[in-house]
Scaffold this active site. Sequence first.
Site, PDB file in Angstrom:
ATOM      1  N   ASP A 195      11.956 -22.103  30.505  1.00  0.00           N
ATOM      2  CA  ASP A 195      11.713 -23.282  29.670  1.00  0.00           C
ATOM      3  C   ASP A 195      12.814 -24.324  29.861  1.00  0.00           C
ATOM      4  O   ASP A 195      12.536 -25.484  30.109  1.00  0.00           O
ATOM      5  CB  ASP A 195      11.525 -22.919  28.183  1.00  0.00           C
ATOM      6  CG  ASP A 195      12.680 -22.107  27.582  1.00  0.00           C
ATOM      7  OD1 ASP A 195      13.623 -21.738  28.307  1.00  0.00           O
ATOM      8  OD2 ASP A 195      12.637 -21.854  26.367  1.00  0.00           O
ATOM      9  N   ASP A 246      20.336 -24.661  30.160  1.00  0.00           N
ATOM     10  CA  ASP A 246      21.334 -25.341  29.332  1.00  0.00           C
ATOM     11  C   ASP A 246      22.707 -25.078  29.952  1.00  0.00           C
ATOM     12  O   ASP A 246      23.130 -25.791  30.873  1.00  0.00           O
ATOM     13  CB  ASP A 246      21.196 -24.811  27.904  1.00  0.00           C
ATOM     14  CG  ASP A 246      22.123 -25.496  26.913  1.00  0.00           C
ATOM     15  OD1 ASP A 246      22.671 -26.551  27.230  1.00  0.00           O
ATOM     16  OD2 ASP A 246      22.293 -24.952  25.796  1.00  0.00           O
TER      17      ASP A 246
HETATM   18  P1  IMP Z   1      21.532 -21.062  28.992  1.00  0.00           P
HETATM   19  O1  IMP Z   1      21.846 -19.640  29.342  1.00  0.00           O
HETATM   20  O2  IMP Z   1      22.645 -21.696  28.201  1.00  0.00           O
HETATM   21  O3  IMP Z   1      21.121 -21.905  30.152  1.00  0.00           O
HETATM   22  O4  IMP Z   1      20.391 -20.998  27.931  1.00  0.00           O
HETATM   23  C1  IMP Z   1      19.091 -20.915  28.230  1.00  0.00           C
HETATM   24  C2  IMP Z   1      18.281 -20.548  26.998  1.00  0.00           C
HETATM   25  O5  IMP Z   1      18.791 -21.155  25.822  1.00  0.00           O
HETATM   26  C3  IMP Z   1      16.878 -21.071  27.162  1.00  0.00           C
HETATM   27  O6  IMP Z   1      16.051 -20.136  27.796  1.00  0.00           O
HETATM   28  C4  IMP Z   1      16.480 -21.332  25.738  1.00  0.00           C
HETATM   29  O7  IMP Z   1      15.907 -20.177  25.176  1.00  0.00           O
HETATM   30  C5  IMP Z   1      17.771 -21.661  25.007  1.00  0.00           C
HETATM   31  N1  IMP Z   1      17.961 -23.108  24.839  1.00  0.00           N
HETATM   32  C6  IMP Z   1      18.920 -23.890  25.371  1.00  0.00           C
HETATM   33  N2  IMP Z   1      18.788 -25.173  25.019  1.00  0.00           N
HETATM   34  C7  IMP Z   1      17.690 -25.222  24.247  1.00  0.00           C
HETATM   35  C8  IMP Z   1      16.987 -26.300  23.579  1.00  0.00           C
HETATM   36  O8  IMP Z   1      17.339 -27.487  23.637  1.00  0.00           O
HETATM   37  N3  IMP Z   1      15.875 -25.933  22.893  1.00  0.00           N
HETATM   38  C9  IMP Z   1      15.412 -24.667  22.807  1.00  0.00           C
HETATM   39  N4  IMP Z   1      16.018 -23.634  23.411  1.00  0.00           N
HETATM   40  C10 IMP Z   1      17.154 -23.907  24.119  1.00  0.00           C
HETATM   41 MG    MG Z   2      14.660 -19.664  23.402  1.00  0.00          MG
END
Ligand code: IMP
Ligand code: MG
Length: 173
Positions: free
Chosen positions: A97, A100
Amino acid sequence: MSKKKRIINQESIQERVSTLAKQISDDYRGKPLVMVGVLNGAFIFLADLCRAVTIPHEIDFIRVASYGSDSASSEKINLTKDTELDLTGKHILLVEDIVDSGTTLTWLAEQFAEKQVESVRICALIDKKERRKTEIHVDYPGFTMESGFLVGYGLDYAEQHRHLAEIYTLDFL
Ligand code: IMP
Ligand code: MG
């Protein structure tokens, strides 16, 4: 309290999904492709994307726990559901999805690279740049955002809002 503001409408999502699906169909034509959705967030995006991809492919899912119900990513990742298909010799497209910090997908891509697969690429509905901590490259980005917390079209906050057809920013007041 939180306030929602629509930032991406249904038409823009559909248009972008079609473009990505066309690129994916062109890039993987004649190759054994497996699209691996990262649960839960990717379920709506993958459902639309796979129906717009015109080449034969398989679909599998993986689930990781890293986020809890918070809005900031945690460093620790647990695999709570692995893929079930035989991926040997296949081309893997991870469908997520949102990227981040990049921690989740960097970790996942490493796990897949250790399997006997032909290639691993990443497709993410949203490529959110501001909090990036890893060098990850998103091969097929849907929309690029600088910052903000997004919900809708599969994206949640504390498991809410996933069902919304369009994408919103959530302002925490
Ligand atoms: P990362 O490991 O920090 O890249 O985080 C990824 C996960 O964080 C995604 O799969 C989402 O489940 C959650 N996430 C990060 N940013 C958002 C956002 O803006 N909305 C909803 N979920 C988010
Ligand atoms: Mg999530």
